[in-house]
Design a protein around this motif. Structure first.
Motif, PDB file in Angstrom:
ATOM      1  N   PHE A 153      69.003 109.359  36.551  1.00 18.76           N
ATOM      2  CA  PHE A 153      70.458 109.249  36.704  1.00 18.76           C
ATOM      3  C   PHE A 153      71.223 110.074  35.661  1.00 18.76           C
ATOM      4  O   PHE A 153      72.434 110.225  35.767  1.00 18.76           O
ATOM      5  CB  PHE A 153      70.893 107.781  36.644  1.00 18.76           C
ATOM      6  N   LEU A 154      70.520 110.571  34.663  1.00 19.92           N
ATOM      7  CA  LEU A 154      71.178 111.453  33.696  1.00 19.92           C
ATOM      8  C   LEU A 154      71.122 112.916  34.126  1.00 19.92           C
ATOM      9  O   LEU A 154      72.036 113.692  33.833  1.00 19.92           O
ATOM     10  CB  LEU A 154      70.509 111.334  32.316  1.00 19.92           C
ATOM     11  N   THR A 155      70.063 113.305  34.827  1.00 20.69           N
ATOM     12  CA  THR A 155      69.871 114.736  35.093  1.00 20.69           C
ATOM     13  C   THR A 155      69.819 115.101  36.574  1.00 20.69           C
ATOM     14  O   THR A 155      70.391 116.108  36.985  1.00 20.69           O
ATOM     15  CB  THR A 155      68.544 115.235  34.470  1.00 20.69           C
ATOM     16  N   ILE A 156      69.156 114.308  37.384  1.00 16.44           N
ATOM     17  CA  ILE A 156      68.939 114.731  38.775  1.00 16.44           C
ATOM     18  C   ILE A 156      70.089 114.251  39.663  1.00 16.44           C
ATOM     19  O   ILE A 156      70.728 115.039  40.364  1.00 16.44           O
ATOM     20  CB  ILE A 156      67.573 114.202  39.289  1.00 16.44           C
ATOM     21  N   LYS A 157      70.346 112.951  39.644  1.00 16.44           N
ATOM     22  CA  LYS A 157      71.475 112.421  40.421  1.00 16.44           C
ATOM     23  C   LYS A 157      72.414 111.773  39.393  1.00 16.44           C
ATOM     24  O   LYS A 157      72.273 110.597  39.075  1.00 16.44           O
ATOM     25  CB  LYS A 157      70.964 111.388  41.428  1.00 16.44           C
ATOM     26  N   VAL A 158      73.316 112.589  38.881  1.00 10.58           N
ATOM     27  CA  VAL A 158      74.104 112.139  37.728  1.00 10.58           C
ATOM     28  C   VAL A 158      75.010 110.963  38.109  1.00 10.58           C
ATOM     29  O   VAL A 158      75.835 111.040  38.999  1.00 10.58           O
ATOM     30  CB  VAL A 158      74.953 113.301  37.152  1.00 10.58           C
ATOM     31  N   ASP A 159      74.742 109.838  37.436  1.00  9.11           N
ATOM     32  CA  ASP A 159      75.536 108.629  37.664  1.00  9.11           C
ATOM     33  C   ASP A 159      75.525 107.850  36.344  1.00  9.11           C
ATOM     34  O   ASP A 159      74.526 107.226  35.984  1.00  9.11           O
ATOM     35  CB  ASP A 159      74.911 107.790  38.793  1.00  9.11           C
ATOM     36  N   HIS A 160      76.636 107.934  35.601  1.00  5.97           N
ATOM     37  CA  HIS A 160      76.629 107.389  34.246  1.00  5.97           C
ATOM     38  C   HIS A 160      76.571 105.870  34.215  1.00  5.97           C
ATOM     39  O   HIS A 160      76.081 105.288  33.249  1.00  5.97           O
ATOM     40  CB  HIS A 160      77.830 107.921  33.462  1.00  5.97           C
ATOM     41  N   LYS A 161      77.048 105.253  35.292  1.00  8.32           N
ATOM     42  CA  LYS A 161      76.995 103.796  35.326  1.00  8.32           C
ATOM     43  C   LYS A 161      75.521 103.336  35.361  1.00  8.32           C
ATOM     44  O   LYS A 161      75.094 102.503  34.565  1.00  8.32           O
ATOM     45  CB  LYS A 161      77.740 103.295  36.573  1.00  8.32           C
ATOM     46  N   TRP A 162      74.768 103.927  36.289  1.00  2.00           N
ATOM     47  CA  TRP A 162      73.363 103.524  36.419  1.00  2.00           C
ATOM     48  C   TRP A 162      72.514 103.992  35.239  1.00  2.00           C
ATOM     49  O   TRP A 162      71.588 103.303  34.816  1.00  2.00           O
ATOM     50  CB  TRP A 162      72.772 104.048  37.738  1.00  2.00           C
ATOM     51  N   SER A 163      72.868 105.173  34.715  1.00  5.67           N
ATOM     52  CA  SER A 163      72.082 105.643  33.565  1.00  5.67           C
ATOM     53  C   SER A 163      72.282 104.705  32.377  1.00  5.67           C
ATOM     54  O   SER A 163      71.354 104.445  31.606  1.00  5.67           O
ATOM     55  CB  SER A 163      72.445 107.079  33.183  1.00  5.67           C
ATOM     56  N   LYS A 164      73.497 104.159  32.242  1.00  2.00           N
ATOM     57  CA  LYS A 164      73.752 103.225  31.144  1.00  2.00           C
ATOM     58  C   LYS A 164      73.003 101.903  31.362  1.00  2.00           C
ATOM     59  O   LYS A 164      72.438 101.333  30.419  1.00  2.00           O
ATOM     60  CB  LYS A 164      75.255 102.968  31.027  1.00  2.00           C
ATOM     61  N   ILE A 165      73.010 101.450  32.631  1.00  3.79           N
ATOM     62  CA  ILE A 165      72.303 100.192  32.939  1.00  3.79           C
ATOM     63  C   ILE A 165      70.810 100.342  32.630  1.00  3.79           C
ATOM     64  O   ILE A 165      70.207  99.518  31.925  1.00  3.79           O
ATOM     65  CB  ILE A 165      72.510  99.792  34.417  1.00  3.79           C
ATOM     66  N   PHE A 166      70.207 101.428  33.140  1.00  2.66           N
ATOM     67  CA  PHE A 166      68.769 101.611  32.911  1.00  2.66           C
ATOM     68  C   PHE A 166      68.489 101.981  31.456  1.00  2.66           C
ATOM     69  O   PHE A 166      67.411 101.682  30.925  1.00  2.66           O
ATOM     70  CB  PHE A 166      68.194 102.647  33.875  1.00  2.66           C
ATOM     71  N   GLY A 167      69.470 102.654  30.821  1.00  2.00           N
ATOM     72  CA  GLY A 167      69.319 102.965  29.392  1.00  2.00           C
ATOM     73  C   GLY A 167      69.250 101.693  28.569  1.00  2.00           C
ATOM     74  O   GLY A 167      68.411 101.557  27.674  1.00  2.00           O
ATOM     75  N   THR A 168      70.134 100.743  28.879  1.00  2.00           N
ATOM     76  CA  THR A 168      70.136  99.460  28.158  1.00  2.00           C
ATOM     77  C   THR A 168      68.835  98.702  28.422  1.00  2.00           C
ATOM     78  O   THR A 168      68.206  98.178  27.491  1.00  2.00           O
ATOM     79  CB  THR A 168      71.334  98.595  28.606  1.00  2.00           C
ATOM     80  N   ALA A 169      68.429  98.677  29.702  1.00  3.67           N
ATOM     81  CA  ALA A 169      67.182  97.973  30.047  1.00  3.67           C
ATOM     82  C   ALA A 169      65.997  98.636  29.354  1.00  3.67           C
ATOM     83  O   ALA A 169      65.110  97.949  28.828  1.00  3.67           O
ATOM     84  CB  ALA A 169      66.984  97.974  31.563  1.00  3.67           C
TER      85      ALA A 169
END
Lengths: 387, 187
Positions: A153-169
């Motif tokens: 979600f950071l590079t291929i399908k950019v979506d900052h909401k999901w990248s933050k969720i998975f980043g936190t997890a």
């Protein structure tokens, strides 16, 4: 994701440093493959591990890699999980590094675990919930899953909401996994120098320090000491964090040694005295791993950037010795106090030095990590989005 | 169902190592300095001639302590190490992944890698050999010329081992670790 041809894949600027690194990487990759072939031919006999010292360089390098992975994940989370502006630029590169170092760690330990496939099966069928290794392995698996999604979600399908969720997890899973790796040693009641709360906490501190060193090395190599303002701003903040972390680590180590020596508790004090006066500890851990980077930060008022790149390189060598000593020092005291074979001298300190195959596979993992990092740089845009 | 343990009248040990040989023979333990299930520890005479302490010279026969609270069982990630119905700590070779965590965690250095199965092996009180054949003694006990070892059911108050433990003082190795060993060294 970039579309590139195979020809482009191996096309890079032929500067002396690039060529040197390419050569070193190829040698290490060759060693990795050669070591694996030797392992398949001779099995565990090609390692210098023994009944009294069953864990060797491959376990050490596994810890070295997963410490790096967790550290990169924690440092990157300062930006995209906790929202500190200066650190947002490192997100993609740090997470790529976290994935790569974890994969390198798994690649190395696969040749240390006797039955890795059986491990996957029985970890699920008959889980040992009281085992720190079970928790560590399982949590690292979950951690890898989360940071892969975060990277997606950071590079291929950019979506900052999901990248933050998975980043936190990923951060939570990584912290749990890593402190459980510390608990692998902390839970051993047979080993007084390792047993206790120290290692689960120490692992997190040293992971963060390793993450800082690696950020310095990755950006130092990328920009060749010619940094854009946003990277400089990030480094100035990073220096302060790193300085504080090393100071905490020095306190930790100092009190660990003093409390172990105080009162001369049997086994514990003798072991700590032996290990704390060893050259690996004094020159490797203390001088390279802590003092040199700390002095650079302290005497530059946390403003040095170029010297810190070189200090970080020395720091990573120090981190290697920290991992080496962690495993070796835990096992150095013999569990059998009496001699067990006639005509054999009474057991003294347990000796261990890695075999060529262990060196080849263990250090070969570094080649694998550098190669994967090079590939990721080619395949993905690891620089921050313009918006 | 029993709760097997072993009492060792260790001061009777003459270090003939017949127990080591019998164990290897009975259980197919490979030759090699690293490969053994049981051993005899040697404490040498203290002092300098002619002031030698004869009393200090002791032999300590040893093997897996069959702990009731075994660290090796706690740390096993796949539960390959387990307590069987008789309280004996065993290794299921089909589940062992050879992470060797148990070897590191054992306070008694009682485990080693069995090259036959490439898994961790240890003393089983001959559970899968002699006891499985209906015998009531272990190989090491059976062969000992000075009858150092007494093997039996700790839950049976009339067993020889229970009687011994009722009438003799004993010590357990590294009992401060809370492992509750079932090997008792008679004093």
């Amino acid at each position: 994701m970039n579309n590139i041809s195979v020809k482009n894949l191996f096309d890079f600027k032929k500067t002396p440093l690039n060529l040197l690194l390419a050569f070193v990487t190829l040698v290490l990759l060759g060693a990795f493959i050669g070591g694996i072939i030797n392992f398949f031919v001779h099995g565990h006999e090609s390692y210098n591990v023994t009944r009294q010292h069953p864990w060797g360089l491959l376990i050490i390098m596994y810890i070295f890699f997963v410490v790096s992975s967790t550290g990169l994940c924690i440092i990157s989370s300062i930006g995209h999980v906790f929202g500190i502006e200066e650190f947002k630029i490192i997100g993609k590169r740090a997470i790529a590094g976290a994935i790569i170092t974890l994969v390198a760690g798994f690649a190395v330990i696969a040749f240390e675990i006797g039955h890795p496939i059986r491990m996957v099966i029985y970890n699920v069928l008959t889980p040992g919930f009281t085992s720190a290794i079970w928790w560590m392995g399982t949590l690292y698996g979950i951690y890898l899953f989360f940071i892969l999604l975060e990277f997606f979600f950071l590079t291929i399908k950019v979506d900052h909401k999901w990248s933050k969720i998975f980043g936190t997890a990923g951060l939570l899973a990584g912290l749990s996994a890593h402190s459980n790796l510390g608990a692998v040693f902390g839970f051993m009641i047979a080993r007084p120098t390792a047993n206790g709360v120290f290692y689960p906490v120490y692992f997190i501190i040293t992971a963060m320090i390793t993450g800082c060193y690696l950020i310095y090395l990755m950006y130092g190599f990328k920009y060749r000491n010619n940094y854009p303002p946003e990277v400089k701003a990030m480094f100035l903040k990073l220096n302060k964090i790193l300085g504080m972390l090393i100071a905490i680590l020095i306190f930790f180590e100092g009190w660990k040694i003093i409390t172990a020596l105080y009162g001369a508790m049997p086994e514990k004090s003798a072991t700590i005295l032996k290990t704390a006066t060893s050259p690996e500890f004094m020159y490797g851990e203390v001088l390279l791993g802590m003092l040199i980077p700390f002095i650079v930060i302290l005497f530059s008022n946390a403003k040095a950037i170029k010297p810190m790149v070189y200090a970080s390189f020395l720091g990573m060598i120090g981190i290697f010795f920290m991992r080496y000593d962690l495993v070796h020092d835990t096992l150095i005291y013999p569990m059998q106090k009496l001699k067990i074979t006639e005509y054999q001298l009474a057991p003294t300190w347990i000796e261990y030095f890695p075999s060529p195959t262990e060196f080849a596979i263990g250090f070969g993992g570094i080649g694998l990590a550098i190669f994967l990092y090079y590939l990721s740089e080619k395949l993905f845009d690891l620089d921050p989005d313009k918006n | 169902m029993a709760r097997y343990g072993m009492a060792l009248d260790y001061k009777n040990c003459i270090n003939c190592k017949a127990c080591e040989v019998a164990c290897k023979e009975e259980n197919g333990v490979w030759l090699g300095a690293d490969k053994y299930r049981i051993w005899v520890g040697v404490k040498e005479i203290e002092g300098e001639y002619p002031l030698l302490s004869i009393a200090s010279s002791t032999f300590y026969p040893g093997q897996c302590m069959q702990c009731e609270n075994a660290p090796c069982q706690d740390v096993c990630p796949t539960n390959a190490t387990y307590y069987d119905e008789n309280g004996v700590v065993r290794v299921d070779a089909d589940k062992c992944i050879l992470c060797t965590y148990c070897i590191n965690a054992c306070p008694y250095d009682a485990r080693y890698i069995d090259e036959r199965t490439l898994t961790v092996d240890k003393c089983t009180f001959c559970s899968d050999t002699r006891l499985a054949r209906g015998l009531t003694t272990t190989a090491c006990q059976n062969t000992c010329p000075t009858k150092v070892r007494t093997f039996g059911d700790l839950d049976d108050p009339n067993s020889e081992i229970s009687q011994l433990l009722m009438n003799r003082e004993y010590k357990q190795m590294k009992s401060n670790l809370g492992t509750k060993p079932k090997l008792f060294y008679l004093l």
